[in-house]
Design an enzyme around this catalytic site. Structure first.
Site, PDB file in Angstrom:
ATOM      1  N   PRO A  47       0.828  -1.207   0.000  1.00  0.00           N
ATOM      2  CA  PRO A  47       0.000   0.000   0.000  1.00  0.00           C
ATOM      3  C   PRO A  47       0.867   1.264   0.000  1.00  0.00           C
ATOM      4  O   PRO A  47       1.870   1.339   0.700  1.00  0.00           O
ATOM      5  CB  PRO A  47      -0.788  -0.113   1.309  1.00  0.00           C
ATOM      6  CG  PRO A  47      -0.796  -1.567   1.629  1.00  0.00           C
ATOM      7  CD  PRO A  47       0.521  -2.095   1.127  1.00  0.00           C
ATOM      8  N   GLU A  48       0.465   2.222  -0.817  1.00  0.00           N
ATOM      9  CA  GLU A  48       1.179   3.489  -0.869  1.00  0.00           C
ATOM     10  C   GLU A  48       0.356   4.552  -0.135  1.00  0.00           C
ATOM     11  O   GLU A  48      -0.651   4.239   0.498  1.00  0.00           O
ATOM     12  CB  GLU A  48       1.471   3.864  -2.318  1.00  0.00           C
ATOM     13  CG  GLU A  48       2.395   2.857  -3.008  1.00  0.00           C
ATOM     14  CD  GLU A  48       2.847   3.297  -4.391  1.00  0.00           C
ATOM     15  OE1 GLU A  48       2.734   4.495  -4.721  1.00  0.00           O
ATOM     16  OE2 GLU A  48       3.330   2.438  -5.155  1.00  0.00           O
ATOM     17  N   HIS A 102      -4.237 -15.791  10.278  1.00  0.00           N
ATOM     18  CA  HIS A 102      -3.303 -14.676  10.232  1.00  0.00           C
ATOM     19  C   HIS A 102      -3.800 -13.462  11.015  1.00  0.00           C
ATOM     20  O   HIS A 102      -3.302 -12.355  10.816  1.00  0.00           O
ATOM     21  CB  HIS A 102      -3.024 -14.305   8.779  1.00  0.00           C
ATOM     22  CG  HIS A 102      -2.498 -15.459   7.971  1.00  0.00           C
ATOM     23  ND1 HIS A 102      -1.241 -15.988   8.168  1.00  0.00           N
ATOM     24  CD2 HIS A 102      -3.075 -16.200   6.991  1.00  0.00           C
ATOM     25  CE1 HIS A 102      -1.058 -17.002   7.323  1.00  0.00           C
ATOM     26  NE2 HIS A 102      -2.150 -17.152   6.606  1.00  0.00           N
ATOM     27  N   ARG A 113       1.813 -12.194   5.569  1.00  0.00           N
ATOM     28  CA  ARG A 113       3.260 -12.210   5.345  1.00  0.00           C
ATOM     29  C   ARG A 113       4.047 -11.613   6.514  1.00  0.00           C
ATOM     30  O   ARG A 113       5.264 -11.676   6.535  1.00  0.00           O
ATOM     31  CB  ARG A 113       3.588 -11.461   4.052  1.00  0.00           C
ATOM     32  CG  ARG A 113       2.989 -12.153   2.830  1.00  0.00           C
ATOM     33  CD  ARG A 113       3.514 -11.531   1.556  1.00  0.00           C
ATOM     34  NE  ARG A 113       2.916 -12.164   0.387  1.00  0.00           N
ATOM     35  CZ  ARG A 113       3.190 -11.830  -0.860  1.00  0.00           C
ATOM     36  NH1 ARG A 113       4.066 -10.859  -1.104  1.00  0.00           N
ATOM     37  NH2 ARG A 113       2.606 -12.437  -1.870  1.00  0.00           N
ATOM     38  N   LYS A 144      21.633  17.667  -7.563  1.00  0.00           N
ATOM     39  CA  LYS A 144      21.371  16.248  -7.299  1.00  0.00           C
ATOM     40  C   LYS A 144      21.485  15.454  -8.589  1.00  0.00           C
ATOM     41  O   LYS A 144      20.757  15.704  -9.555  1.00  0.00           O
ATOM     42  CB  LYS A 144      19.976  16.070  -6.678  1.00  0.00           C
ATOM     43  CG  LYS A 144      19.788  14.732  -5.980  1.00  0.00           C
ATOM     44  CD  LYS A 144      18.516  14.723  -5.158  1.00  0.00           C
ATOM     45  CE  LYS A 144      18.398  13.464  -4.327  1.00  0.00           C
ATOM     46  NZ  LYS A 144      19.445  13.349  -3.294  1.00  0.00           N
TER      47      LYS A 144
END
Length: 292
Positions: free
Chosen positions: A2-3, A108, A127, A168
């Site tokens: 998830p972002e 889980h 996981r 950069k």
């Protein structure tokens, strides 16, 4: 994984459930997730009232009434299920796995919080890449230390990017994924934002920060990062193989992807085939014709 938009959606789903509630009981069904739970984790949470809930980068932070905070990271497969006293169930981040048999059932379910109104909040993580930890609000947490500005916050703008990008040499995509520069951006939404801004992911970040005048391309990039994140939140996030929104329904922003996951498909702007390259071990999708 998830972002930012997906974590924001889960946070918003948890807020009305957790804020103002007292944690009556904490049940741990294993000794940790990615890391071991801190000492006396259950005892330190039990009896505490959750005053507020907020997202910081890809983390969820619950502020407690004793000055401590509960830190949560969903990892790759973390999700919350809300069981109300009336028997209603709501899933916050309903994940899909290749092995559905393994993911189903309570195998889980690793952490269960029982609140003072009888609601049970269950954290599941097949996981076990997620994180739960406690820390002092005054002292902070090492996982939050040094994070850059929030891309949806007031500090994020072209001037900020120009200051961070000056001299950069890193590729533009790598610079945007640097959590010390911008907190919470991930692979999917950086690819999409760079396409909207018509900027190549391989361009050196420093090329957009030369001279005193702010490059108009940085203005567009800051705007498009904000817009793609807001659009993703509005559409319930992106469901690839693991995310669904706060109401348990799949997010559908992936149907609006312009480049991500579309290798070989025609660009919706110019018709050229979408390319895929690997940068720092991650797939990058872009249009070589449109993005310079």
């Amino acid at each position: 994984m998830p972002e930012l938009p997906e974590v924001e959606i889960v946070t918003r789903g948890l807020k009305p459930v957790l804020e103002g509630k007292r944690v009556q009981r904490v049940e741990l069904r294993r000794d940790g997730l990615r890391f071991k739970f801190p000492e006396r984790f259950s005892a330190r949470l039990e009896g505490r009232t959750i005053q507020s809930l907020a997202r910081r980068a890809k983390y969820i932070v619950a502020s407690l009434d004793d000055g401590n905070c509960l830190l949560i990271h969903l990892g790759m497969t973390g999700r919350f299920s809300i069981l109300t006293p009336s028997g209603r169930t709501k899933v916050l981040g309903d994940f899909y796995y290749e092995d559905e048999a393994e993911a189903s059932g309570a195998t889980h379910d690793h952490v269960v919080l029982t609140l003072d109104d009888g609601t049970r909040v269950i954290y599941s993580d097949p996981r076990r890449f997620g994180v739960m930890d406690l820390f002092s609000h005054k002292e902070g947490h090492k996982l939050l230390d040094g994070l850059g500005v929030e891309p949806l916050g007031n500090e994020f703008n072209a001037q900020y990017l120009a200051a961070k990008f000056t001299q950069k040499a890193a590729p533009l995509k790598a610079a945007l994924l640097d959590q010390k520069i911008v907190a919470g951006l991930g692979n999917i939404y950086v690819c999409e934002a760079l396409y909207r801004a018509r900027l190549s992911p391989s361009r050196k970040a420093g090329t957009l920060a030369r001279g005193r005048k702010i490059d108009a391309r940085l203005e567009a990039l800051a705007r498009d990062i904000r817009e793609v994140l807001r659009d993703a939140i509005a559409y319930g996030g992106s469901t690839l193989r693991d995310f669904a929104g706060a109401d348990g329904a799949a997010g559908n922003f992936q149907e609006r992807f312009q480049v991500y996951g579309r290798e070989g498909e025609p660009c919706r702007n110019c018709g050229a085939a979408i390319k895929r390259i690997v940068q720092s071990g991650r797939s990058t999708f872009f249009c070589k014709t449109c993005q310079k």
